[in-house]
Design an enzyme around this catalytic site. Structure first.
Site, PDB file in Angstrom:
ATOM      1  N   MET A   1      30.477 -36.774   8.409  1.00  0.00           N
ATOM      2  CA  MET A   1      29.984 -37.147   9.732  1.00  0.00           C
ATOM      3  C   MET A   1      31.111 -37.393  10.709  1.00  0.00           C
ATOM      4  O   MET A   1      30.922 -37.286  11.909  1.00  0.00           O
ATOM      5  CB  MET A   1      29.129 -38.420   9.639  1.00  0.00           C
ATOM      6  CG  MET A   1      27.822 -38.234   8.893  1.00  0.00           C
ATOM      7  SD  MET A   1      26.738 -39.650   9.062  1.00  0.00           S
ATOM      8  CE  MET A   1      27.630 -40.854   8.087  1.00  0.00           C
ATOM      9  N   ALA A   2      32.264 -37.796  10.213  1.00  0.00           N
ATOM     10  CA  ALA A   2      33.321 -38.212  11.131  1.00  0.00           C
ATOM     11  C   ALA A   2      34.680 -38.107  10.461  1.00  0.00           C
ATOM     12  O   ALA A   2      34.792 -37.995   9.250  1.00  0.00           O
ATOM     13  CB  ALA A   2      33.069 -39.651  11.579  1.00  0.00           C
ATOM     14  N   VAL A   4      38.332 -40.305  10.350  1.00  0.00           N
ATOM     15  CA  VAL A   4      38.774 -41.672  10.603  1.00  0.00           C
ATOM     16  C   VAL A   4      40.290 -41.685  10.756  1.00  0.00           C
ATOM     17  O   VAL A   4      41.012 -41.137   9.930  1.00  0.00           O
ATOM     18  CB  VAL A   4      38.344 -42.615   9.453  1.00  0.00           C
ATOM     19  CG1 VAL A   4      38.729 -44.052   9.788  1.00  0.00           C
ATOM     20  CG2 VAL A   4      36.845 -42.518   9.220  1.00  0.00           C
ATOM     21  N   LYS A  19      36.830 -44.160  14.226  1.00  0.00           N
ATOM     22  CA  LYS A  19      35.944 -43.180  13.596  1.00  0.00           C
ATOM     23  C   LYS A  19      35.437 -42.246  14.695  1.00  0.00           C
ATOM     24  O   LYS A  19      34.715 -42.660  15.597  1.00  0.00           O
ATOM     25  CB  LYS A  19      34.772 -43.880  12.897  1.00  0.00           C
ATOM     26  CG  LYS A  19      33.848 -42.934  12.128  1.00  0.00           C
ATOM     27  CD  LYS A  19      32.668 -43.687  11.501  1.00  0.00           C
ATOM     28  CE  LYS A  19      33.095 -44.525  10.329  1.00  0.00           C
ATOM     29  NZ  LYS A  19      33.361 -43.724   9.126  1.00  0.00           N
ATOM     30  N   ASP A 113      22.778 -45.726   3.412  1.00  0.00           N
ATOM     31  CA  ASP A 113      23.772 -44.939   2.676  1.00  0.00           C
ATOM     32  C   ASP A 113      24.662 -45.876   1.857  1.00  0.00           C
ATOM     33  O   ASP A 113      25.893 -45.847   1.971  1.00  0.00           O
ATOM     34  CB  ASP A 113      24.595 -44.090   3.651  1.00  0.00           C
ATOM     35  CG  ASP A 113      25.344 -42.957   2.935  1.00  0.00           C
ATOM     36  OD1 ASP A 113      24.993 -42.652   1.774  1.00  0.00           O
ATOM     37  OD2 ASP A 113      26.269 -42.391   3.533  1.00  0.00           O
TER      38      ASP A 113
END
Length: 614
Positions: A1-2, A4, A19, A113
């Site tokens: 998703m990202a 960091v 992030k 999650d």
């Protein structure tokens, strides 16, 4: 998703974790809107075991979060080094994780999650949970919902996530139970070649007790894992706070000293590990957060591991047929678990109990009725709540319990007759009711200032806290006996416990009629008190009736006998006098409904007014 990055906040001069969302997500304006909303929610979640969100913003096409930097490692890193943990140490990591999740659940948030990768352990041993709300932000993206996706990590997904993509606090509890299982055993409960095979087992199988893999695991931990990973959400702890309580109890139940499992734990040497024990464990798998197509997940057949090359060499009709059967079975099972097995509990609150039972039965539920409970707002015989609650997904045909309302608590008005006002108020308050307004009425039998009666009456059941009016005695009052015949008035007063004394004087009034009284009408009196009646003895020159003074009336003409209606009911007496041709005036002295006095008596011309007292 990202991605960091380690970054420096130049305004506050502090190191942060930055992030940055992947470009494909940042291009969706609906995602950006939801992401900002989730970031605000997480930023408001202040808890020592939650990684803090400092800021959120956009920079051109980049959407980012500025977060607390936690130097240390993830729980996944710990598992890679040590394979599995002793029972006590596993619980001492899970307890702060559950505390963080519990704080989120109390605030109405769900993590979605939970996994070792999202648990950070600082260099000084503190435990922090990261990435609250990101899965929710992605799930809500407009481009995702059109195709139907599930966000999360398949190894920790609850059955309801797999089947319907729906999550609540109990889904986090399930994932926490799987994570505890992994800490205790060094492996995940289900393994497979592809996500579908793992998802299939989450739906069909029951997570085994950790002691089945690691003998000697304390029974309280088996119980905790099995309760948290129950396939039916209704049988799990309702949120992480409830699981936290159970985990603390399990920790207290452990024997002091090293855990029994510690002797069997393989702990490979590595950075930050000085135990000196070495082994060659299978490293736990990496578990990135994935975006899964719900349709593919439930329809793709599980792969057959280890036979890829042989399948290419030995394709035959038997294997093709077997593959078709497997696809059909998986598709059918997917339909059964996603469409045919689970139903939502209908909202029956507020319905009449009989109507609610019929409605639930019509939807295929087994209906039970629990003991009624009082409720200050909902009327008796209506459904107060259901167990499980409305909207919960349960296995089709499951039993639901209807809890009816027995209405508000009702209390009988206590007997306070004869008590003083202060005593009555205290007794009413002790009973759970409220003393209301006070009024006073005369009474010949109850002492002045004491309770004569209540409204509602004594013994009547009213709502808890309801008001009770007090009617106090105003004591005995002197009745108005003026114009009554003197002998009738004296007898009436004697019956009321008074001592009448008669004084006569010359007056134009009819002889024998009360023309004055002392005490005056409605004055307070006491039983046995002397009362003076002044009665007329007529004028000096002989008495004449009023009609005798009328020159148009000849003596002895047009006189009609007056019926004696004393001791008859007021209604009958009035009717009788009117039937005889007289007018009637009714006066009250005792209010008993029976005629106590009548004036005049004898005879009089038709149309004369006759006064009666009751």
């Amino acid at each position: 998703m990202a991605a960091v990055y380690l970054a420096l906040d130049v305004r506050l001069d502090r190191t942060v974790a930055l992030k940055v969302m992947h470009r494909s997500l940042a291009e969706d304006p609906d995602f950006v809107r939801r992401f900002i909303g989730e970031a605000k929610s997480v930023a408001s979640l202040s808890h020592p075991n939650v990684v803090h969100v400092f800021d959120q913003g956009t920079d051109g096409d980049h959407v980012y979060l500025s977060m607390e930097y936690v130097p240390g490692s993830t729980l996944r890193d710990v598992l890679r080094r040590r394979t599995r943990l002793p029972a006590r140490e596993a619980l001492e990591i899970m307890i702060p994780v559950l505390a963080a999740l519990g704080a989120a659940h109390q605030a109405g948030m769900v993590h979605r999650d939970v996994k070792p990768e999202n648990v950070l352990i600082t260099d000084d041993g503190r435990v922090k949970v990261v990435d609250f709300g990101l899965a929710r932000a992605i799930e809500g993206g407009s481009h995702q919902t059109r195709t139907g996706v599930m966000i999360g990590t398949i190894a920790y997904m609850s059955p309801e996530q797999v089947l319907a993509g729906q999550t609540d606090a109990r889904s986090d509890v399930y994932a926490a139970g799987v994570m505890l299982y992994e800490l205790l055993t060094g492996r995940q409960p289900y393994e497979g070649e592809n996500p579908m095979s793992v998802a299939y087992r989450h739906v069909h199988d029951r997570v085994p007790a950790p002691s089945a893999v690691v003998p000697g695991t304390p029974p309280p931990l088996d119980t905790l894992v099995l309760a948290a990973t129950d396939r039916d959400p209704a049988r799990r702890p309702p949120d992480a706070t409830a699981m936290l309580v159970a985990a603390v109890d399990a920790h207290r139940a452990l024997p002091s000293g090293p855990s029994p499992t510690a002797r069997h734990t393989a702990v490979p040497a590595g950075p930050g590990d000085s135990s000196g024990v070495t082994a060659s464990p299978m490293p736990p798998p990496a578990n990135p957060t994935l975006i899964h197509s719900a349709a593919d997940l439930l329809t793709s057949p599980p792969a057959r591991p280890g036979h890829e090359a042989s399948r290419r060499r030995h394709v035959n009709w038997f294997l093709i047929a077997l593959g078709i059967v497997m696809i059909g079975a998986v598709a059918g099972t997917g339909w059964w678990f996603s469409e045919g097995r689970y139903d939502k509990v209908p909202d029956l609150v507020g319905m009449n109990l009989a109507v609610a039972k019929a409605e639930a039965g019509k939807r295929g539920f087994e209906v039970k009725v629990g003991p009624a409970e009082h409720d200050s707002k909902l009327g008796e015989g209506k459904v107060l709540r259901t167990d499980p609650g409305a909207g919960r997904e349960v296995v089709s045909g499951s039993a639901i319990t209807l809890i009816p309302s027995s209405g508000p608590v009702k209390i009988a008005v206590p007997n306070v007759v004869g008590l003083s006002e202060a005593e009555a108020r205290a007794k009413i308050s002790e009973a759970g009711l409220t003393a209301g307004s006070v009024s006073k009425v005369p009474s010949d039998t109850v002492q002045r200032g004491q309770v004569l009666r209540t409204s509602p009456q004594v013994g009547t059941k009213i709502k808890e806290g309801g008001k009770v009016q007090l009617i106090l005695s105003a004591g005995q009052l002197m009745p108005d006996v003026s114009e009554m015949q003197c002998d009738q008035a004296a007898e009436f007063l004697r019956q009321r416990g008074l001592n009448p004394a008669v004084v006569e004087q010359v007056d134009d009034a009819q002889p024998g009629t009360v023309i004055a009284q002392n005490p005056a009408a409605r004055a307070e009196i006491t039983s046995g008190q002397q009362v003076q009646l002044t009665c007329s003895k007529g004028p000096d020159v002989g008495f004449r009736w009023p009609w005798e003074r009328d020159p148009n009336v000849q003596p002895g003409q047009n006189l009609v006998p007056i019926p004696d209606v004393r001791f008859k009911s007021v209604r009958d007496a009035s009717n009788e006098l009117r039937a005889a041709g007289f007018q009637v005036k009714v006066r009250r002295v005792a209010g008993r409904g029976v005629v106590l006095g009548e004036n005049p008596l004898g005879q009089a011309p038709a149309g004369t007014r006759i006064t009666i007292w009751h």
